[in-house]
Structures are given as structure tokens and as C-alpha cells.
Write an enzyme that holds these catalytic residues in place. Structure first.
Site, PDB file in Angstrom:
ATOM      1  CB  CYS A 112      31.002  79.166  65.267  1.00 20.18           C
ATOM      2  SG  CYS A 112      29.589  79.637  64.227  1.00 20.18           S
ATOM      3  CG  HIS A 254      29.460  78.482  69.038  1.00 24.28           C
ATOM      4  ND1 HIS A 254      29.205  79.808  68.743  1.00 24.28           N
ATOM      5  CD2 HIS A 254      28.840  77.749  68.079  1.00 24.28           C
ATOM      6  CE1 HIS A 254      28.467  79.868  67.649  1.00 24.28           C
ATOM      7  NE2 HIS A 254      28.232  78.639  67.230  1.00 24.28           N
ATOM      8  CG  ASN A 284      25.449  80.711  65.932  1.00 24.71           C
ATOM      9  OD1 ASN A 284      26.493  81.356  66.021  1.00 24.71           O
ATOM     10  ND2 ASN A 284      25.411  79.465  65.487  1.00 24.71           N
TER      11      ASN A 284
END
Length: 334
Positions: A112, A254, A284
Site C-alpha cells: 500500500c 492511504h 482499500n
């Protein structure tokens, strides 16, 4: 004057298939209310059967190139945890499909945090004169590595791609990527992982177990690490830039969990409404998360030219990173 990497184009792509909370398998034992209150997510997008990460990357890359007003680059960097194949890298195929055959092209996996690591790579290529223009893409198809029975991961992740074009410029320009802080801690490698398919499993002398093909995540531990690592990294990036938290107009972090975003804001002493969020609509999306948040922020007016913008991310590895820039005036393309 020192060469700097300047953001000159922005694009993104979400697969058309939208999956609402109520569409998730009943065996997860969740509800729309349960998912929304714990994660902030109401829906996510899944790639169509038969498609691949490269398909999403090409769509996002094409839009970023159009946004930049220039059709060519010298290098393509693809940040992804879900490449089309273990070998070869996916980036060369993406480059060719974008009409960029001959450009340097490579994949990188920082989970990520991939987009922030990719920014550092692109900035290095430009600073050293290896490239004048770089296309950086974050693209993921996590729907292919999710256990549909695991309510700790299945409701959270989605598919998508976001991309930026960076050109050679000067450090004082809007869009110039500033000091970048990157870090890692391999002691936490098992907190977010897909254990199957790699050399550790393949050379173990036993076949892959069913559960090893899926992503696993120790949610509570990851939550604590995410907030602490991103907050510390943000402070380092600000210190290197000679800036203070009070100077920041927007934080683009993020998009892992709305509670992580809120706690990060509180930890930094930033008003929560200064944190750009689109997790409710996309979930996500790992390496695609930050560029997609940038895109949605610009499209919706939450991120405007001239605003001092702090980028930060945390992911498997463990990895983390942050940087600071003044947001430029970009033209978006459909």
C-alpha cells in the site's frame, strides 16, 4: 538549479463492477452497518472475470498521459502487489499497450506504500537525468486474492488504478515532489501477507495450502502500526521541508480505514476535514489508493491548486512513506 520531479498529469480508473456492502457473501456474517461503522466503506469495485491488473493500469495511464498533454514518457513505473504474472513484470506490457514501446519499464512492490516508493523512484530517475518524463501507475486487483469468507479482509479491499505523469522541472514549481521519507520494518512481515506462490512456499517441498493463496491481515496490530508509522513519517517529511503541521492545507493518506484517517489527523493535530477521503466509495485499493484519492479530491474540489499537500501511506512489509508538495493546476480527462 537542481532537477525536480513535477506532477504534470493525473488519471485513474475504477472497474465498472460496483459491489455494495449488501452484495457481499452472507457467510461473512456482516451487515452494511457493521462495515460502515468499522471501516467507513459503503462500496468497492471489482475487476471483471478474465481481466487483469494491466488492464486497469492501461486505463489509468492513458488518462494521466492525456491530462499531462504529452503522449510519451521515458520510463513507466508500475506499483502493484498483484502483477499479471510472477514473471515477467507487468510494466513492459502496460508500456507497449500505451504506445510506449522502448521506454524503461519495471514493477515495484511496496504494497500500500507503493505509490510513495514509486514517487521516490521516479524522482530519482528525473534528478539523475535518466528520464525527463515518467509515468507512475499504482494498480491493484485485490479481489483475486481475497478469501470471500474472511470478514477481516473481504469487505475492505477493492480494485482500481491511479496514475501521475512526472516531468523534469525545478523545486520551486507547483507540483514539485519534495523531500520523501521512506521506511520499513521486516519484523512485521507476517501482519499483512499472502504466503502462497512465493519461493518460501514453493521450495518448502509441500503443495500450496488453500488458505495460503489469500491475503491475511492482523487488523488490530496493523491499525496501531499504520497510525504511528504514518504520523512519524509525516513529521520527518515536514521537518526536512522546513514546514510545520499548521502550514498544511490537505493530507492525502492511504485509504485503509476511515478510523485510521481520523486517528492520523488527531495524532498530527490536523482538522479531520483537511484529510481527503474517498474510502467510502472505493475501499482499500492498496498502491492505487493515494493517486485515486488525489484524483477524487481534485474532481470534487477538495484539493485545489496552491494548497500545501502532505502525502503519506503505510502498507505490508511493513513499509511507510511521506512527502510534501504544493498541488499544481492540472486538467483532468474523462
Amino acid at each position: 538549479m537542481t532537477r525536480a520531479a513535477v506532477i504534470s498529469g493525473l488519471g485513474g480508473w475504477l472497474p465498472p463492477r460496483m459491489v455494495m456492502n449488501g452484495d457481499l457473501p452472507a457467510e461473512l456474517g456482516t451487515s452494511d452497518h457493521w462495515i460502515r461503522t468499522r471501516t467507513g466503506i459503503t462500496r468497492r469495485h471489482y475487476a471483471a472475470p478474465g481481466s487483469a491488473t494491466s488492464d486497469l493500469a492501461v486505463e489509468a495511464g492513458a488518462r494521466a498521459l492525456a491530462s499531462s498533454g504529452e503522449p510519451t514518457v521515458d520510463a513507466v513505473v508500475l506499483a502493484t502487489t498483484t502483477p499479471d504474472r510472477i514473471c515477467p513484470a507487468t510494466a513492459p506490457e502496460v508500456a507497449t499497450r500505451l504506445g510506449l514501446t522502448g521506454a524503461a519499464a519495471f514493477d515495484m512492490n511496496a504494497a500500500c506504500t507503493g505509490f510513495l516508493y514509486g514517487l521516490a523512484c521516479a524522482a530519482g530517475l528525473i534528478a539523475t537525468g535518466v528520464a525527463d518524463r515518467v509515468l507512475l501507475i499504482g494498480a491493484e486487483t485485490y479481489s483475486g486474492i481475497l478469501d470471500p469468507r474472511d470478514r477481516g479482509t473481504a469487505p475492505i479491499f477493492g480494485d482500481g488504478a491511479g496514475a501521475v505523469v512526472l516531468r523534469a522541472g525545478t523545486p520551486d514549481e507547483p507540483g514539485a515532489v519534495g523531500h520523501i521519507d521512506l521506511g520499513s520494518d521486516g519484523d512485521g512481515a507476517g501482519l499483512i501477507a499472502v504466503d502462497g506462490g512465493g519461493s518460501r512456499q514453493r521450495l518448502s517441498g509441500r503443495p500450496e495450502l488453500e488458505g495460503e493463496r489469500y491475503l491475511t491481515m492482523a487488523g488490530r496490530e496493523v491499525f496501531k502500526h499504520a497510525v504511528t508509522r504514518m504520523a512519524d513519517s509525516c513529521r520527518i517529511a515536514l521537518k526536512r521541508a522546513g514546514q510545520d503541521v499548521a502550514d498544511i492545507d490537505r493530507v492525502v493518506a492511504h485509504q485503509a480505514n476511515i478510523r485510521i484517517l481520523h486517528q492520523l489527523a488527531d495524532e498530527l493535530g490536523v482538522d479531520r476535514d483537511r484529510v481527503v477521503a474517498n474510502i467510502d466509495r472505493v475501499g482499500n485499493t492498496a498502491a492505487a489508493s493515494v493517486p485515486l484519492a488525489l484524483l477524487h479530491g481534485v474532481a470534487e474540489g477538495a484539493l485545489r491548486p496552491g494548497q500545501r499537500t502532505l502525502l503519506t501511506a503505510f502498507g505490508a512489509g511493513l513499509t511507510w512513506g511521506s512527502t510534501l508538495l504544493t498541488w499544481p493546476d492540472l486538467a483532468l480527462c474523462d
